[in-house]
Enzyme design. Structure first.
Site, PDB file in Angstrom:
ATOM      1  N   GLU A   1      16.838  -6.848  -5.700  1.00 43.24           N
ATOM      2  CA  GLU A   1      15.746  -7.049  -6.402  1.00 43.24           C
ATOM      3  C   GLU A   1      16.356  -6.490  -7.809  1.00 43.24           C
ATOM      4  OE1 GLU A   1      14.193 -10.312  -5.792  1.00 43.24           O
ATOM      5  OE2 GLU A   1      13.301  -9.873  -7.933  1.00 43.24           O
TER       6      GLU A   1
ATOM      7  N   GLY B   1       0.424  -1.082  -0.141  1.00 45.36           N
ATOM      8  CA  GLY B   1      -0.137   0.276  -0.218  1.00 45.36           C
ATOM      9  C   GLY B   1       0.788   1.229   0.212  1.00 45.36           C
TER      10      GLY B   1
ATOM     11  N   SER C   1       7.612   5.456 -12.823  1.00 43.43           N
ATOM     12  CA  SER C   1       7.164   5.628 -14.349  1.00 43.43           C
ATOM     13  C   SER C   1       8.374   6.272 -15.350  1.00 43.43           C
ATOM     14  CB  SER C   1       6.390   6.798 -14.001  1.00 43.43           C
ATOM     15  OG  SER C   1       6.666   8.317 -14.175  1.00 43.43           O
TER      16      SER C   1
ATOM     17  N   SER D   1      -2.055  -4.014  -6.052  1.00 43.02           N
ATOM     18  CA  SER D   1      -1.873  -5.246  -6.825  1.00 43.02           C
ATOM     19  C   SER D   1      -1.920  -6.120  -5.585  1.00 43.02           C
ATOM     20  CB  SER D   1      -0.988  -5.322  -7.053  1.00 43.02           C
ATOM     21  OG  SER D   1      -0.452  -4.106  -8.572  1.00 43.02           O
TER      22      SER D   1
ATOM     23  N   SER E   1       0.570   4.126  -3.097  1.00 44.32           N
ATOM     24  CA  SER E   1       0.433   4.814  -3.891  1.00 44.32           C
ATOM     25  C   SER E   1      -1.156   5.254  -3.478  1.00 44.32           C
ATOM     26  CB  SER E   1       0.499   4.203  -5.352  1.00 44.32           C
ATOM     27  OG  SER E   1       1.101   4.242  -5.988  1.00 44.32           O
TER      28      SER E   1
HETATM   29  C1  LIG Z   1       0.099  -2.045 -12.544  1.00 45.53           C
HETATM   30  C2  LIG Z   1       0.577  -1.661 -11.945  1.00 45.53           C
HETATM   31  C3  LIG Z   1       0.656  -1.700 -10.569  1.00 45.53           C
HETATM   32  C4  LIG Z   1       0.654  -1.177  -9.028  1.00 45.53           C
HETATM   33  N1  LIG Z   1       0.767  -1.983  -8.259  1.00 45.53           N
HETATM   34  C5  LIG Z   1       1.278  -1.245  -7.764  1.00 45.53           C
HETATM   35  C6  LIG Z   1       0.924  -1.987  -5.691  1.00 45.53           C
HETATM   36  O1  LIG Z   1       1.001  -2.677  -5.620  1.00 45.53           O
HETATM   37  N2  LIG Z   1       1.338  -0.550  -4.914  1.00 45.53           N
HETATM   38  C7  LIG Z   1       1.251   0.583  -5.312  1.00 45.53           C
HETATM   39  O2  LIG Z   1       1.098   1.321  -4.172  1.00 45.53           O
HETATM   40  N3  LIG Z   1       1.260   0.897  -6.106  1.00 45.53           N
HETATM   41  C8  LIG Z   1       1.272   0.242  -7.458  1.00 45.53           C
HETATM   42  N4  LIG Z   1       1.050   0.648  -9.014  1.00 45.53           N
HETATM   43  C9  LIG Z   1       1.102   1.893  -8.547  1.00 45.53           C
HETATM   44  C10 LIG Z   1       2.398   3.092  -9.196  1.00 45.53           C
HETATM   45  O3  LIG Z   1       4.002   2.580  -7.942  1.00 45.53           O
HETATM   46  C11 LIG Z   1       2.134   4.505  -9.680  1.00 45.53           C
HETATM   47  O4  LIG Z   1       0.901   4.311 -10.111  1.00 45.53           O
HETATM   48  C12 LIG Z   1       3.365   5.034 -10.047  1.00 45.53           C
HETATM   49  O5  LIG Z   1       4.241   4.978  -9.333  1.00 45.53           O
HETATM   50  C13 LIG Z   1       2.916   6.508 -10.532  1.00 45.53           C
HETATM   51  O6  LIG Z   1       1.655   7.053  -9.826  1.00 45.53           O
HETATM   52  P1  LIG Z   1       0.638   7.974 -10.192  1.00 45.53           P
HETATM   53  O7  LIG Z   1      -0.129   6.630 -10.589  1.00 45.53           O
HETATM   54  O8  LIG Z   1       0.121   8.797  -8.798  1.00 45.53           O
HETATM   55  O9  LIG Z   1       1.120   9.364 -11.324  1.00 45.53           O
HETATM   56  P2  LIG Z   1       1.574  10.695 -11.154  1.00 45.53           P
HETATM   57  O10 LIG Z   1       2.867  10.587  -9.809  1.00 45.53           O
HETATM   58  O11 LIG Z   1       0.586  10.705 -10.662  1.00 45.53           O
HETATM   59  O12 LIG Z   1       1.755  10.840 -12.774  1.00 45.53           O
HETATM   60  C14 LIG Z   1       0.928  10.734 -13.650  1.00 45.53           C
HETATM   61  C15 LIG Z   1       1.798  10.984 -15.091  1.00 45.53           C
HETATM   62  O13 LIG Z   1       3.263  12.823 -14.556  1.00 45.53           O
HETATM   63  C16 LIG Z   1       4.043  12.282 -14.546  1.00 45.53           C
HETATM   64  N5  LIG Z   1       5.455  12.906 -13.512  1.00 45.53           N
HETATM   65  C17 LIG Z   1       4.688  13.131 -11.912  1.00 45.53           C
HETATM   66  N6  LIG Z   1       6.144  13.678 -11.444  1.00 45.53           N
HETATM   67  C18 LIG Z   1       6.510  14.386 -12.829  1.00 45.53           C
HETATM   68  C19 LIG Z   1       7.804  14.799 -12.741  1.00 45.53           C
HETATM   69  N7  LIG Z   1       8.477  14.730 -11.430  1.00 45.53           N
HETATM   70  N8  LIG Z   1       8.342  15.019 -13.519  1.00 45.53           N
HETATM   71  C20 LIG Z   1       7.814  14.985 -15.304  1.00 45.53           C
HETATM   72  N9  LIG Z   1       6.740  13.879 -15.107  1.00 45.53           N
HETATM   73  C21 LIG Z   1       6.120  13.555 -14.355  1.00 45.53           C
HETATM   74  C22 LIG Z   1       4.381  10.740 -14.383  1.00 45.53           C
HETATM   75  O14 LIG Z   1       5.714   9.786 -15.363  1.00 45.53           O
HETATM   76  C23 LIG Z   1       2.904  10.149 -15.214  1.00 45.53           C
HETATM   77  O15 LIG Z   1       3.292  10.033 -16.688  1.00 45.53           O
HETATM   78  C24 LIG Z   1       0.723   0.239  -9.360  1.00 45.53           C
HETATM   79  C25 LIG Z   1       0.983   0.723 -11.282  1.00 45.53           C
HETATM   80  C26 LIG Z   1       0.761  -0.314 -11.921  1.00 45.53           C
HETATM   81  C27 LIG Z   1       0.438   0.522 -12.905  1.00 45.53           C
END
Ligand SMILES: Cc1cc2nc3c(=O)[nH]c(=O)nc-3n(C[C@H](O)[C@H](O)[C@H](O)COP(=O)(O)OP(=O)(O)OC[C@H]3O[C@@H](n4cnc5c(N)ncnc54)[C@H](O)[C@@H]3O)c2cc1C
Length: 391
Positions: free
Chosen positions: A249, A132, A373, A166, A134
């Protein structure tokens, strides 16, 4: 320069190959997580559970660990060999990755004696864990998380929401990051709690991927009571845990991504032959470019791994994460183009590819987001590899 494997490493590889070839169940060979993952995370196949336990019991789950933790004290190079042999055969290692890849190393480094007792079951897959981190406004900027845990004498009370968690629907425990000091600077007020998923006040709502599969969820916490002894590490010391303990890892993560990329390039060649694109100069050039990319990524991966094995940090891994996930998107897109209209057909009676390429193209976006990302990796590359100033 010595480029050959040592005799011990060759013996390690031979022993592993024999084990995999004789002991892995037929379903494991050629398994593809992206494609074969069940529609609902609640259906983790029994054979995969049994296979993970067998890997653990035979010291092949995390080879670098000691036998009581499912390993055999292997060297970093042997870990690389291990990952390559699994990837080559596309044999999966575990029902879910957070337990063995995140929870176990973090508890070994930061947990107390009681918490360390949870580690073998996490690695063997007997306990399913979710992570947990995000939240709706805290993904890339993890330090912005708002889920609040208030400490009373012997317990915390947790309120808030996680997202993209997840395996939350099947997990029995959550490794949950919470804000314990809202007045502190944002990195300093975070703690890590182990939360039992059957505690009253937890509501798990599955979310669907674009291809219809559901293996992550939103998780809502309303007045969830968590015993104080479930705090991992120091109170307000959670940020340090997010930064540590995952290096091993991460260092090998690229192996599977690169192997998968190479295998997909060969699947493209096969597809081009079947669809008559094998004589089309544009298609040939585009496939060859993907092959070049995969080969250069493998070379770069070895370079990063070599630095890591010698104890240096390897910022190449950020590049590998970004480049392999972006390349994945490009190869599946090319596959869709080669299929033409049949790319979207999911009825096996109607289309040779049975929607495979479009399904994998959809799923390939997830890899460019999960675990950091592409944009965030590019920031890391700019600052740590190229030495550009932070914006
Ligand atoms: C298949 C999958 C499984 C996942 N499993 C888990 C899980 O088990 N547990 C968990 O906690 N999370 C999980 N996640 C979440 C994942 O870690 C987040 O989606 C990821 O860290 C991006 O955060 P966000 O979705 O809030 O996007 P945001 O942070 O809101 O970003 C949105 C966009 O803005 C860009 N951006 C943001 N900040 C910047 C910056 N400073 N400079 C340039 N660009 C920027 C990002 O790259 C992205 O394109 C999972 C995600 C996926 C897709």
């Amino acid at each position: 320069m010595q480029l050959a494997w040592s005799a011990q490493d060759e013996a390690f590889r031979a022993e592993l190959a024999t084990f995999l070839d004789t002991e892995a169940p037929p379903e494991a060979h050629g398994y593809d997580f992206g494609e074969s993952r069940p529609d609902e995370a609640s259906i983790i196949p029994d054979w995969l559970r049994a296979w993970q336990a067998k890997l653990f019991d035979n010291g092949w789950m995390i080879p670098a660990y000691p036998p009581e933790l499912g390993g055999r004290n292997s060297t970093p190079i042997q870990t690389l060999i291990y990952l390559e042999e699994l990837s080559k055969r596309r044999i999966p290692r575990a029902t879910h990755f957070p337990g063995y890849a995140i929870v176990a190393p973090s508890l070994l480094e930061f947990g107390n004696d009681e918490q360390k007792k949870l580690v073998p079951a996490a690695i063997r897959g007997d306990t399913i864990w979710c992570i947990g981190m995000s939240e709706p406004n805290a993904g890339s900027d993890l330090a912005g998380l708002q889920t609040r845990a208030q400490l009373f004498d012997d317990h915390f009370v947790v309120n808030g929401q996680k997202v993209w968690t997840s395996y939350a629907m099947i997990a029995s425990k959550c490794f949950c990051y919470v804000r314990t000091d809202p007045s502190a600077p944002k990195h300093r007020g975070i703690s890590l709690l182990i939360i039992d998923m059957d505690t009253p006040g937890i509501d798990v709502r599955p979310l669907r991927h674009i291809n219809g599969k559901a293996d992550f969820a939103e998780v809502f916490f309303t007045d969830v009571e968590v015993p104080r002894e479930n705090l991992v590490g120091e109170l307000n010391g959670g940020w340090m845990i997010t930064q540590g303990s995952l290096a091993h890892e991460r260092a090998g993560l690229w192996v599977d991504s690169v192997s998968r990329l190479e295998q997909t390039v060969f699947a493209l060649v096969d597809l081009a032959k079947r669809t008559g694109h094998d004589l089309d100069p544009v298609a040939r050039r585009r496939i060859a470019e993907k092959y070049e990319l995969a080969a250069s990524l493998r070379a770069l991966g070895y370079k990063g791994f070599a630095s890591f094995a010698q104890g240096s940090s390897a910022p190449e891994h950020s590049y590998m994460k970004m480049a392999t996930s972006e390349a994945g998107k490009a190869v599946f897109e090319l596959g869709m183009e080669l299929c033409g209209p049949f790319a979207a057909v999911t009825d096996p009676e109607l289309g040779d590819e049975n929607g495979r390429w479009v399904n994998m193209f959809f799923m390939s976006f997830a890899n460019t987001i999960a675990g950091g990302s592409s944009e965030i990796q590019r920031n890391i590359i700019a600052q740590r590899i190229l030495g550009l100033p932070r914006k």
